[in-house]
Write a protein that holds these residues in place. Sequence first.
Motif, PDB file in Angstrom:
ATOM      1  N   ASN A 368       0.831  -1.212   0.000  1.00  0.00           N
ATOM      2  CA  ASN A 368       0.000   0.000   0.000  1.00  0.00           C
ATOM      3  C   ASN A 368       0.862   1.258   0.000  1.00  0.00           C
ATOM      4  N   ILE A 369       1.958   1.232   0.746  1.00  0.00           N
ATOM      5  CA  ILE A 369       2.849   2.405   0.769  1.00  0.00           C
ATOM      6  C   ILE A 369       3.441   2.636  -0.612  1.00  0.00           C
ATOM      7  N   GLY A 370       3.871   1.549  -1.265  1.00  0.00           N
ATOM      8  CA  GLY A 370       4.450   1.703  -2.598  1.00  0.00           C
ATOM      9  C   GLY A 370       3.457   2.202  -3.623  1.00  0.00           C
ATOM     10  N   LYS A 371       2.160   1.866  -3.463  1.00  0.00           N
ATOM     11  CA  LYS A 371       1.151   2.277  -4.435  1.00  0.00           C
ATOM     12  C   LYS A 371       0.640   3.691  -4.200  1.00  0.00           C
ATOM     13  N   TYR A 372       0.385   4.031  -2.951  1.00  0.00           N
ATOM     14  CA  TYR A 372      -0.395   5.244  -2.684  1.00  0.00           C
ATOM     15  C   TYR A 372       0.319   6.302  -1.841  1.00  0.00           C
ATOM     16  N   ALA A 373       1.249   5.929  -0.971  1.00  0.00           N
ATOM     17  CA  ALA A 373       1.706   6.859   0.072  1.00  0.00           C
ATOM     18  C   ALA A 373       2.626   7.958  -0.446  1.00  0.00           C
ATOM     19  N   LYS A 374       3.414   7.672  -1.501  1.00  0.00           N
ATOM     20  CA  LYS A 374       4.439   8.617  -1.980  1.00  0.00           C
ATOM     21  C   LYS A 374       5.387   9.000  -0.836  1.00  0.00           C
ATOM     22  N   ALA A 375       5.819   7.980  -0.095  1.00  0.00           N
ATOM     23  CA  ALA A 375       6.677   8.210   1.062  1.00  0.00           C
ATOM     24  C   ALA A 375       8.146   8.206   0.650  1.00  0.00           C
ATOM     25  N   THR A 376       8.982   8.801   1.491  1.00  0.00           N
ATOM     26  CA  THR A 376      10.437   8.800   1.281  1.00  0.00           C
ATOM     27  C   THR A 376      11.162   8.032   2.382  1.00  0.00           C
ATOM     28  N   ALA A 377      10.442   7.652   3.453  1.00  0.00           N
ATOM     29  CA  ALA A 377      11.055   6.907   4.540  1.00  0.00           C
ATOM     30  C   ALA A 377      10.008   6.023   5.198  1.00  0.00           C
ATOM     31  N   ILE A 378      10.436   4.807   5.566  1.00  0.00           N
ATOM     32  CA  ILE A 378       9.554   3.836   6.203  1.00  0.00           C
ATOM     33  C   ILE A 378      10.277   3.268   7.414  1.00  0.00           C
ATOM     34  N   GLN A 379       9.512   3.041   8.475  1.00  0.00           N
ATOM     35  CA  GLN A 379      10.054   2.418   9.680  1.00  0.00           C
ATOM     36  C   GLN A 379       9.185   1.217  10.025  1.00  0.00           C
ATOM     37  N   VAL A 380       9.812   0.032  10.101  1.00  0.00           N
ATOM     38  CA  VAL A 380       9.111  -1.212  10.417  1.00  0.00           C
ATOM     39  C   VAL A 380       9.759  -1.804  11.656  1.00  0.00           C
ATOM     40  N   THR A 381       8.947  -2.090  12.682  1.00  0.00           N
ATOM     41  CA  THR A 381       9.469  -2.636  13.931  1.00  0.00           C
ATOM     42  C   THR A 381       8.592  -3.791  14.391  1.00  0.00           C
ATOM     43  N   VAL A 382       9.247  -4.776  15.016  1.00  0.00           N
ATOM     44  CA  VAL A 382       8.567  -5.887  15.682  1.00  0.00           C
ATOM     45  C   VAL A 382       9.229  -6.041  17.042  1.00  0.00           C
ATOM     46  N   HIS A 383       8.477  -5.775  18.104  1.00  0.00           N
ATOM     47  CA  HIS A 383       9.000  -5.849  19.467  1.00  0.00           C
ATOM     48  C   HIS A 383       8.259  -6.932  20.239  1.00  0.00           C
ATOM     49  N   LYS A 384       9.011  -7.674  21.015  1.00  0.00           N
ATOM     50  CA  LYS A 384       8.432  -8.743  21.823  1.00  0.00           C
ATOM     51  C   LYS A 384       8.274  -8.274  23.258  1.00  0.00           C
TER      52      LYS A 384
END
Length: 455
Positions: A368-384
């Motif tokens: 979805n970010i690649g199609k619509y967001a027109k973003a320049t930076a992404i942050q993905v986190t998985v915390h336990k």
Amino acid sequence: MNWTKLRRMAISLPLAILAACLMISINEYGYKQTNQSLTNLTHAYDTRNAVSSLMKEMLDAETGLRGFLLTGDENYLQPYNDAIKSINQSQDRIRTLLQRSPESMKLFVPLSRSISRKTAEMDLSLRLFREGNADALKFVMFTDMGNKDMGNIRELSHQLVALETQEANAYHQNVKSSVFLARVGVTTVTLIGLLAFYLYLRQHNMVERLHKREQALQLEERSRLEQLVRERTATLTELANHLQQVREDERGHLARELHDELGALLTAAKLDVARLKSKIDMLNPEVTDRIKHLTETLNSGIALKRRIVEDLRPSSLANLGLPTSLEILTSEFAQRSGIAMEANFEAVELPDATELTIYRLVQESLTNIGKYAKATAIQVTVHKYPTYVAVQIQDNGEGFDLASIRPNSHGLAGMRHRVEAVGGRLTINSAIGEGTTVSAVIPVGTTAVETLTPA
């Protein structure tokens, strides 16, 4: 309707109307009488207070003047000057209040004269003191006129206050009489109203019983509909989970077919090209270019096959674990899209269904970010955490208005259903121009609800 019920209604209705009319009449009469008595009572209290204030001002003026004459301190003149200014205003106010009472005016006229003489005597004493005429001042001070006027002022004030108090008591008695008559009238009307109400109750009870029976039927019907909604919701949820599992199974089957069959064909074709390279004359530039192009095409097909297979069923998830598979997913997305990627994945041990849910959530969000967001930076986190896993995908893109999401936006609905199917909760925060944050909280261990199982 039988004759008895008709007769009851014919009696209760006129009684109710009569009681209402009597209540209105008694209330209006009592209001007028009480209001007039209270007005007169207030007038009498105002007059009494005004006379008391006038007497206090005269005493303040006399006390202040004596203090000044004895000490010569100008501070004693402040209460004298204030009292002299207020005396005339108080007399005017009393005169206005007593205009409708000739008897009181007979007392106020000599009171006003005595006040005038007393104030003139105090003013003369002050003037003689300032001029230094001690002999004339002693003559004025030792005459009996001032004391006589002050005595008259006290006496007439007491008589006027007593007269106003007598009138206030009379008005107060009128108020008590009006209240008593109102009590008697209200009691009588209340008894009439109770009689009419008793005649009405017997008819009302039947209507009340019918109303309660209707409410019970409505409650029963509502309970039945709520139970039906719960059953239908459970059925649809189970069907959605089954379709989700079927979809994943089909993806896995298609991935295996592509990996085995298409992979074998592409590998065989690449081997054939390698054999051809050893059989033909590679010194011919045209042949060399053709063989090179064919080799690059086969390599691109193999890479495309691998990417499609990984999208359908990520083999890294089963072989390398969730953190590694997410690192591969995010790094490949960053290479394809050219968007700066910041990833932080903690090692977690989750059921297969939960790991696949997290992987699909991140995959769908990046798509979805690649199609619509027109973003320049992404942050993905998985915390336990001890009891749950927190997943967050955040971008700095254009964002969107959450209220404008169309009902047919199945992508977000599918993401939410995936997370809820394993007992989690999905939250989407976004605003126009402020980017989008997708957050999921998924329980771990025995708290996870593994619903993506074959039906």
